[in-house]
Design a protein around this motif. Structure first.
Motif, PDB file in Angstrom:
ATOM      1  N   ASP A  92       0.811  -1.223   0.000  1.00  0.00           N
ATOM      2  CA  ASP A  92       0.000   0.000   0.000  1.00  0.00           C
ATOM      3  C   ASP A  92       0.842   1.270   0.000  1.00  0.00           C
ATOM      4  OD1 ASP A  92       1.006   0.103   2.556  1.00  0.00           O
ATOM      5  OD2 ASP A  92      -0.911  -0.182   3.574  1.00  0.00           O
ATOM      6  N   GLY A  93       2.162   1.102  -0.140  1.00  0.00           N
ATOM      7  CA  GLY A  93       3.054   2.250  -0.216  1.00  0.00           C
ATOM      8  C   GLY A  93       3.570   2.742   1.124  1.00  0.00           C
ATOM      9  N   LYS A  94       3.144   2.125   2.198  1.00  0.00           N
ATOM     10  CA  LYS A  94       3.613   2.531   3.517  1.00  0.00           C
ATOM     11  C   LYS A  94       5.065   2.125   3.709  1.00  0.00           C
ATOM     12  CE  LYS A  94       2.643   1.999   8.458  1.00  0.00           C
ATOM     13  NZ  LYS A  94       1.814   1.296   9.483  1.00  0.00           N
ATOM     14  N   SER A 130      10.673  -5.000   0.559  1.00  0.00           N
ATOM     15  CA  SER A 130       9.321  -4.586   0.201  1.00  0.00           C
ATOM     16  C   SER A 130       8.450  -5.832   0.050  1.00  0.00           C
ATOM     17  CB  SER A 130       9.329  -3.800  -1.114  1.00  0.00           C
ATOM     18  OG  SER A 130       9.708  -4.641  -2.195  1.00  0.00           O
ATOM     19  N   ASP A 131       7.165  -5.626   0.077  1.00  0.00           N
ATOM     20  CA  ASP A 131       6.259  -6.742  -0.205  1.00  0.00           C
ATOM     21  C   ASP A 131       6.485  -7.261  -1.623  1.00  0.00           C
ATOM     22  OD1 ASP A 131       5.113  -6.646   2.286  1.00  0.00           O
ATOM     23  OD2 ASP A 131       3.376  -5.457   1.677  1.00  0.00           O
ATOM     24  N   ALA A 132       6.840  -6.347  -2.532  1.00  0.00           N
ATOM     25  CA  ALA A 132       7.107  -6.756  -3.914  1.00  0.00           C
ATOM     26  C   ALA A 132       8.303  -7.705  -3.973  1.00  0.00           C
ATOM     27  CB  ALA A 132       7.366  -5.526  -4.783  1.00  0.00           C
ATOM     28  N   ASP A 133       9.358  -7.423  -3.192  1.00  0.00           N
ATOM     29  CA  ASP A 133      10.512  -8.332  -3.132  1.00  0.00           C
ATOM     30  C   ASP A 133      10.068  -9.721  -2.677  1.00  0.00           C
ATOM     31  OD1 ASP A 133      12.295  -6.420  -3.951  1.00  0.00           O
ATOM     32  OD2 ASP A 133      13.196  -6.095  -1.981  1.00  0.00           O
ATOM     33  N   THR A 134       9.290  -9.746  -1.614  1.00  0.00           N
ATOM     34  CA  THR A 134       8.825 -11.027  -1.079  1.00  0.00           C
ATOM     35  C   THR A 134       7.966 -11.768  -2.094  1.00  0.00           C
ATOM     36  OG1 THR A 134       8.861 -10.127   1.169  1.00  0.00           O
ATOM     37  CG2 THR A 134       7.569 -12.123   0.818  1.00  0.00           C
ATOM     38  N   ASN A 135       7.084 -11.043  -2.770  1.00  0.00           N
ATOM     39  CA  ASN A 135       6.198 -11.661  -3.763  1.00  0.00           C
ATOM     40  C   ASN A 135       6.971 -12.209  -4.957  1.00  0.00           C
ATOM     41  OD1 ASN A 135       4.013 -10.990  -2.160  1.00  0.00           O
ATOM     42  ND2 ASN A 135       3.555  -9.103  -3.280  1.00  0.00           N
TER      43      ASN A 135
END
Length: 345
Positions: A92-94, A130-135
């Motif tokens: 969510d950008g947080k 980031s969540d993107a890294d994890t995903n």
């Protein structure tokens, strides 16, 4: 806490036991052929210490293993802990700061004079930021980090072991950095703790990073490294490589030391050794090789499914052993010659 300490001691004892035979033999017989120690260390570190993220249990266990290895080689070695942090970005950008306590390893041996040569490599693996890294499965607990950067550590360890019995004019320091994958915090901490006198006495820093996956070995000097030092180090390394039939290049004009900005800014003479392919159009050398079915992004960095022993041995058969051998064949005579120049031999 008790269970973590018990796990740490158990894993460290097991990993040391697995490595013990090699070093017991080395103590009573000639060292094995060039590169063999480095290859063994690369495979050992990748196998027993995956997920060496700064501040993690695996990182601390790996640091203790390296510290004990240096002490066995006869160096004065110590763990160096430091607090740092990195910014984590959610979907969510947080953005939130994550605090960690990282541990580097510093080993040293005095020469005839206080001027020193430093050999450096980071041993930590990528922390998802980031969540993107994890995903996208970047970093994490399963990342062996063979190329990035068990390879640099393995070569450094062989250089340390080969140099242990050689008297030197200049002092030697071997540095295994942590928290490089969280914004180069390890290099920043190292520079911050150096006195003005230590910086003045540092003749050269040789940095070893990602030596396996890339197409070619590159030897690049720091932006603030003088032409005279570059001739004695970068040019000399490439000449040694070519005399042995080992392909090696430099990328003139590039910033050699991504991750080591603090050292370059401090005007420490630098020689960065890495494997990549600047001809592919990436000015920073981030694309290590041509895009292919084996390496769809042209790199193995941070990717658990690619930067592991099984995959690299399959996709690049013989590469780990060859690069370990080639790197040591170039760097050992270079380091020995620099640490014990001819007039002091």
């Amino acid at each position: 806490m008790f269970s973590f300490l018990r796990m740490k001691r158990t894993l460290l004892a097991f990993s040391l036991g697995c490595a013990g035979l090699t070093h017991a033999l080395a103590a009573t017989s000639p060292l094995p052929p060039m590169g063999e120690i480095a290859s063994q260390q690369i495979r050992h570190i990748a196998t027993y210490f995956p997920g060496r993220m700064a501040g993690s249990p695996a990182e601390l266990i790996a640091a203790e293993y390296l510290n004990q290895q240096f002490n066995k080689f006869g160096y004065q070695s110590n763990l160096r802990g430091f607090d740092t942090r990195y910014l984590y970005t959610s979907n969510d950008g947080k953005k939130d700061w994550h605090n960690i306590h990282a541990t580097s390893v510093i080993a040293a041996r005095a020469g005839e004079v206080p001027q020193q040569i430093i050999v450096m490599a980071h041993f930590d693996t990528y922390v998802p930021q980031s969540d993107a890294d994890t995903n996208h499965n970047l970093g994490g607990l399963t990342l062996q980090g063979v190329d990035d950067n068990a390879s640099g550590i393995g070569v450094m360890m062989e250089l340390a072991e080969r140099m242990q019995a050689i008297p030197t004019h200049y002092s030697l320091r071997f540095v295994a950095l942590s928290a490089e994958e969280t914004g180069a915090k390890g290099a920043e901490d190292f520079i911050k703790r150096m006195s003005a006198e230590e910086k003045k006495n540092t003749l050269l820093v040789i940095n070893l990073d990602s030596l396996i996956t890339g197409d070619k070995l590159y030897f690049n000097s720091g932006v603030n490294t003088s032409a005279a030092v570059a001739k004695l180090t970068r040019v000399r390394a490439i000449n040694i490589a070519h005399s042995l039939g080992i392909p090696a290049e430099s990328h003139a004009g590039t910033h050699c030391c991504d991750g080591l900005q603090a050292l370059d800014d401090a005007h420490l003479p630098l020689l960065n050794v890495t494997a990549t392919n600047y001809a592919l159009g990436k000015k920073d050398g981030a694309q290590q090789r041509a895009i292919s079915s084996h390496f769809p992004l042209g790199t193995a960095r941070y990717q658990s499914q690619f930067d592991n022993l099984q995959y690299l041995d399959s996709a690049l058969p013989g590469r780990i052993d060859k690069r370990a051998r080639d790197s040591v064949k170039v760097l050992f005579p270079l380091l020995k010659g620099l640490a014990k120049p001819a007039k002091h031999a």
